[in-house]
Design an enzyme around this catalytic site. Structure first.
Site, PDB file in Angstrom:
ATOM      1  N   THR A 199       0.336   3.731  -3.024  1.00  0.00           N
ATOM      2  CA  THR A 199      -0.416   4.748  -3.778  1.00  0.00           C
ATOM      3  C   THR A 199      -1.520   5.411  -2.953  1.00  0.00           C
ATOM      4  OG1 THR A 199       0.051   3.530  -5.790  1.00  0.00           O
ATOM      5  CG2 THR A 199      -1.776   5.071  -5.898  1.00  0.00           C
ATOM      6  N   GLU A 257       2.372  -0.302 -11.238  1.00  0.00           N
ATOM      7  CA  GLU A 257       3.778  -0.414 -10.814  1.00  0.00           C
ATOM      8  C   GLU A 257       4.680   0.571 -11.571  1.00  0.00           C
ATOM      9  OE1 GLU A 257       3.363  -4.947  -9.331  1.00  0.00           O
ATOM     10  OE2 GLU A 257       5.396  -4.212  -9.541  1.00  0.00           O
ATOM     11  N   ILE A 272      -5.291  -0.352  -4.380  1.00  0.00           N
ATOM     12  CA  ILE A 272      -4.428  -1.362  -3.748  1.00  0.00           C
ATOM     13  C   ILE A 272      -4.859  -2.772  -4.164  1.00  0.00           C
ATOM     14  CG2 ILE A 272      -3.483  -2.246  -1.573  1.00  0.00           C
ATOM     15  CD1 ILE A 272      -2.721   0.743  -2.321  1.00  0.00           C
ATOM     16  N   GLY A 303       0.720   9.082  -6.802  1.00  0.00           N
ATOM     17  CA  GLY A 303       0.770   7.956  -7.736  1.00  0.00           C
ATOM     18  C   GLY A 303       2.174   7.876  -8.317  1.00  0.00           C
ATOM     19  N   ASP A 361      12.144  -1.683  -8.309  1.00  0.00           N
ATOM     20  CA  ASP A 361      13.237  -2.185  -9.166  1.00  0.00           C
ATOM     21  C   ASP A 361      13.140  -3.709  -9.300  1.00  0.00           C
ATOM     22  OD1 ASP A 361      14.355   0.280  -9.608  1.00  0.00           O
ATOM     23  OD2 ASP A 361      15.970   0.070  -8.135  1.00  0.00           O
ATOM     24  N   ALA A 376       0.827  -1.206   0.000  1.00  0.00           N
ATOM     25  CA  ALA A 376       0.000   0.000   0.000  1.00  0.00           C
ATOM     26  C   ALA A 376       0.862   1.258   0.000  1.00  0.00           C
ATOM     27  CB  ALA A 376      -0.941  -0.026   1.198  1.00  0.00           C
ATOM     28  N   ARG A 386     -10.989 -20.090 -39.270  1.00  0.00           N
ATOM     29  CA  ARG A 386     -11.946 -19.191 -39.918  1.00  0.00           C
ATOM     30  C   ARG A 386     -11.734 -19.167 -41.449  1.00  0.00           C
ATOM     31  NH1 ARG A 386     -16.623 -16.106 -39.667  1.00  0.00           N
ATOM     32  NH2 ARG A 386     -16.309 -14.093 -40.676  1.00  0.00           N
ATOM     33  N   GLN A 413      -8.089  -7.678 -33.986  1.00  0.00           N
ATOM     34  CA  GLN A 413      -8.204  -7.345 -35.417  1.00  0.00           C
ATOM     35  C   GLN A 413      -8.243  -8.619 -36.273  1.00  0.00           C
ATOM     36  OE1 GLN A 413      -8.645  -4.210 -36.224  1.00  0.00           O
ATOM     37  NE2 GLN A 413      -8.873  -4.600 -38.408  1.00  0.00           N
ATOM     38  N   GLY A 464     -11.570 -10.158 -35.914  1.00  0.00           N
ATOM     39  CA  GLY A 464     -12.693  -9.351 -36.394  1.00  0.00           C
ATOM     40  C   GLY A 464     -13.815  -9.234 -35.362  1.00  0.00           C
TER      41      GLY A 464
HETATM   42  N1  COS Z   1      16.866   2.608  -5.529  1.00  0.00           N
HETATM   43  C1  COS Z   1      17.293   3.182  -4.382  1.00  0.00           C
HETATM   44  N2  COS Z   1      17.176   4.501  -4.129  1.00  0.00           N
HETATM   45  C2  COS Z   1      16.610   5.262  -5.078  1.00  0.00           C
HETATM   46  C3  COS Z   1      16.142   4.732  -6.305  1.00  0.00           C
HETATM   47  C4  COS Z   1      16.303   3.343  -6.516  1.00  0.00           C
HETATM   48  N3  COS Z   1      15.892   2.771  -7.646  1.00  0.00           N
HETATM   49  N4  COS Z   1      15.620   5.726  -7.050  1.00  0.00           N
HETATM   50  C5  COS Z   1      15.760   6.853  -6.330  1.00  0.00           C
HETATM   51  N5  COS Z   1      16.350   6.558  -5.133  1.00  0.00           N
HETATM   52  C6  COS Z   1      16.714   7.510  -4.088  1.00  0.00           C
HETATM   53  C7  COS Z   1      17.695   8.531  -4.632  1.00  0.00           C
HETATM   54  O1  COS Z   1      19.027   8.081  -4.509  1.00  0.00           O
HETATM   55  C8  COS Z   1      17.427   9.723  -3.768  1.00  0.00           C
HETATM   56  O2  COS Z   1      18.065   9.561  -2.538  1.00  0.00           O
HETATM   57  P1  COS Z   1      18.861  10.795  -1.860  1.00  0.00           P
HETATM   58  O3  COS Z   1      17.876  11.918  -1.811  1.00  0.00           O
HETATM   59  O4  COS Z   1      19.257  10.259  -0.541  1.00  0.00           O
HETATM   60  O5  COS Z   1      19.989  11.089  -2.785  1.00  0.00           O
HETATM   61  C9  COS Z   1      15.922   9.638  -3.495  1.00  0.00           C
HETATM   62  O6  COS Z   1      15.573   8.265  -3.714  1.00  0.00           O
HETATM   63  C10 COS Z   1      15.096  10.519  -4.399  1.00  0.00           C
HETATM   64  O7  COS Z   1      15.416  10.225  -5.739  1.00  0.00           O
HETATM   65  P2  COS Z   1      14.845  11.080  -6.932  1.00  0.00           P
HETATM   66  O8  COS Z   1      15.146  12.532  -6.694  1.00  0.00           O
HETATM   67  O9  COS Z   1      15.315  10.472  -8.214  1.00  0.00           O
HETATM   68  O10 COS Z   1      13.267  10.860  -6.761  1.00  0.00           O
HETATM   69  P3  COS Z   1      12.078  11.532  -7.516  1.00  0.00           P
HETATM   70  O11 COS Z   1      11.162  12.128  -6.529  1.00  0.00           O
HETATM   71  O12 COS Z   1      12.587  12.406  -8.636  1.00  0.00           O
HETATM   72  O13 COS Z   1      11.274  10.265  -8.133  1.00  0.00           O
HETATM   73  C11 COS Z   1      10.699   8.530  -9.605  1.00  0.00           C
HETATM   74  C12 COS Z   1      11.804   9.366  -8.936  1.00  0.00           C
HETATM   75  C13 COS Z   1       9.765   9.347 -10.489  1.00  0.00           C
HETATM   76  C14 COS Z   1      11.457   7.536 -10.448  1.00  0.00           C
HETATM   77  C15 COS Z   1       9.867   7.807  -8.497  1.00  0.00           C
HETATM   78  O14 COS Z   1       9.050   8.715  -7.798  1.00  0.00           O
HETATM   79  C16 COS Z   1       9.012   6.689  -9.044  1.00  0.00           C
HETATM   80  O15 COS Z   1       9.485   5.595  -9.331  1.00  0.00           O
HETATM   81  N6  COS Z   1       7.710   6.939  -9.197  1.00  0.00           N
HETATM   82  C17 COS Z   1       6.760   5.932  -9.633  1.00  0.00           C
HETATM   83  C18 COS Z   1       6.156   5.286  -8.466  1.00  0.00           C
HETATM   84  C19 COS Z   1       5.338   4.109  -8.892  1.00  0.00           C
HETATM   85  O16 COS Z   1       5.811   3.218  -9.567  1.00  0.00           O
HETATM   86  N7  COS Z   1       4.091   4.096  -8.443  1.00  0.00           N
HETATM   87  C20 COS Z   1       3.227   3.032  -8.775  1.00  0.00           C
HETATM   88  C21 COS Z   1       2.509   2.533  -7.603  1.00  0.00           C
HETATM   89  S1  COS Z   1       3.374   1.484  -6.603  1.00  0.00           S
HETATM   90  S2  COS Z   1       2.673  -0.279  -7.107  1.00  0.00           S
END
Ligand code: COS
Length: 378
Positions: free
Chosen positions: A124, A362, A155, A129, A238, A122, A266, A335, A338
């Site tokens: 979002t 995700e 969720i 988002g 990741d 949980a 078909r 497609q 049809g």
């Molecule tokens: N692994 C570990 N740490 C990470 C990381 C990763 N893959 N990506 C970023 N971080 C860390 C950075 O190192 C940074 O740390 P410090 O401030 O200590 O240096 C911090 O997190 C912030 O990083 P960043 O400035 O790149 O974050 P942003 O706010 O710009 O966001 C994105 C980055 C947009 C990539 C992130 O918000 C994201 O993935 N959003 C999507 C979320 C998502 O998938 N939501 C779906 C619902 S969940 S099922």
């Protein structure tokens, strides 16, 4: 990198394939209509270990490598992406526990999953988002623990989860430095299930709001330190994104199979439509693109298994390419078929609806492209 499947992998893939063909595929249309997974099927998935296939060996699970899990999630995706999502949500919720949990938390969490209790991740919220750091759910320190207040939305497994890995902010001022992870339980006072979504696709998977109203969570249920939540969320995503890629390949494969079977049955103008070059071109593109997506997903899983530092970026590529492919291939399957493809009597239109969310959840594919662009340097 080795694409061959060893005998142990083959055995387990065949087992899941059997469950998919015997238990999941025959129920897929009904689940799509009713919008839920029947208890009987959930019990089969629990007893056959499908809901706990990502549990590590150290905690009583099968201890499968990510490369094997990728093959299994593809199979589940081929059967029904909604069912695959129900099972994958358990794995998604387990990553924060694996990344930052104590031994006691890991044991408790995985014992629960192995006993058939479901889990949810949980993060979002209505206002958080793509901007995951904007979480406003508050965790206020109190004697012996925290009081959580806020609403989570979209969720997966929300209405059926017993364990909820929830992200809340321990800082009044908000921001990513206060984001903290907790392990909540659906029996906790102050926890309730909110609106249940009526979704376009993956309808076997229940999705809901989760409401925390001064819900007390004991200190021993905090996962990692206060403020570690954003990093834990990013590391979790990741890991989990390759799984979305694998489910997407399963959808593409199912759509391809449906289109090929149809094209060979078909007849129009006195011949099978598979003999028309324009249909052959569609089928060739579907097959080619599905194989390419599969190869990228398998590479991402393999890199994750090897703990390659670039595996997060590769998982974003795999999720993005495979979900775009699932969307394209399933649309082409409709497609090829049809009017029959457009009818709810066949599954082709379901594949299209299921594929759409793979480009959204995700992390939207726009976010994946952002992660990829930030992650490549030469
Ligand atoms: N692994 C570990 N740490 C990470 C990381 C990763 N893959 N990506 C970023 N971080 C860390 C950075 O190192 C940074 O740390 P410090 O401030 O200590 O240096 C911090 O997190 C912030 O990083 P960043 O400035 O790149 O974050 P942003 O706010 O710009 O966001 C994105 C980055 C947009 C990539 C992130 O918000 C994201 O993935 N959003 C999507 C979320 C998502 O998938 N939501 C779906 C619902 S969940 S099922």
């Amino acid at each position: 990198m080795d694409f061959s499947i060893n005998s142990q992998q083959k055995e387990i893939v065949d087992l899941v394939k059997q469950i998919v063909d015997r238990e999941i595929r025959p129920r897929a249309i009904d689940m799509d209509r009713s919008g839920k997974i029947p208890d009987e099927l959930l019990q089969i998935l629990v007893s056959s270990g499908v809901t706990s296939m990502a549990v590590p060996a150290a905690y009583g699970g099968p201890g499968l490598g990510v490369d094997t899990l990728g093959l299994l999630y593809e199979e589940l995706g081929r059967g029904c992406a909604g069912v695959a999502t129900v099972c994958a949500a358990n794995a998604l919720a387990s990553y924060p526990v694996l990344i930052a949990g104590t031994e006691e938390q890991k044991k408790r969490f995985f014992d629960s999953v192995l006993s058939g209790r479901m889990a949810a991740f949980a993060l979002t919220e209505p206002g958080a988002g793509s901007d995951a750091g904007a979480v406003s759910c508050r965790a206020e320190k109190t004697e012996g623990g925290y009081r959580l207040t806020g609403t989570k939305c979209f969720i997966t497994n929300g209405p059926i989860a017993d364990q909820i890995v929830v992200f809340a902010n321990t800082r009044k001022t908000g921001g990513i430095r206060g984001l903290t992870v907790f392990l909540a339980d659906s029996s906790m006072e102050g926890f309730s299930i909110g609106k249940i979504e009526d979704k376009m696709g993956i309808r076997a998977s229940a999705t809901s709001e989760l409401i925390f109203d001064h819900c007390f969570v004991p200190e021993e249920n905090r996962i990692g330190r206060e403020g570690m939540g954003f990093r834990i969320a990013m590391e979790t995503l990741d890991h989990s994104r390759a799984v979305v890629g694998a489910v997407s390949v399963g959808i593409a494969q199912a759509a391809l199979e449906a289109a090929v079977i149809y094209a060979h049955q078909r007849k129009q103008f006195g011949v099978k439509v598979a003999s028309f070059e324009m249909v052959q071109q569609m089928i060739a593109d579907m097959a080619m693109e599905t194989e390419a997506a599969r190869a990228l997903v398998q590479k991402a899983c393999w890199m994750q298994e090897k703990e390659d530092p670039q595996s997060g970026v590769m998982a974003a590529m795999a999720k993005c390419l495979a979900s775009d492919t699932a969307m394209k291939v399933s649309t082409t399957a409709v497609q090829v078929m049809g009017g029959n493809g457009y009818s709810k009597e066949n599954q082709a239109e379901k594949y299209m609806r299921d594929a759409k969310v793979m480009q959204i959840y995700e992390g939207t594919n726009q976010i994946q492209r952002l992660v990829i662009a930030n992650g490549v340097s030469y």
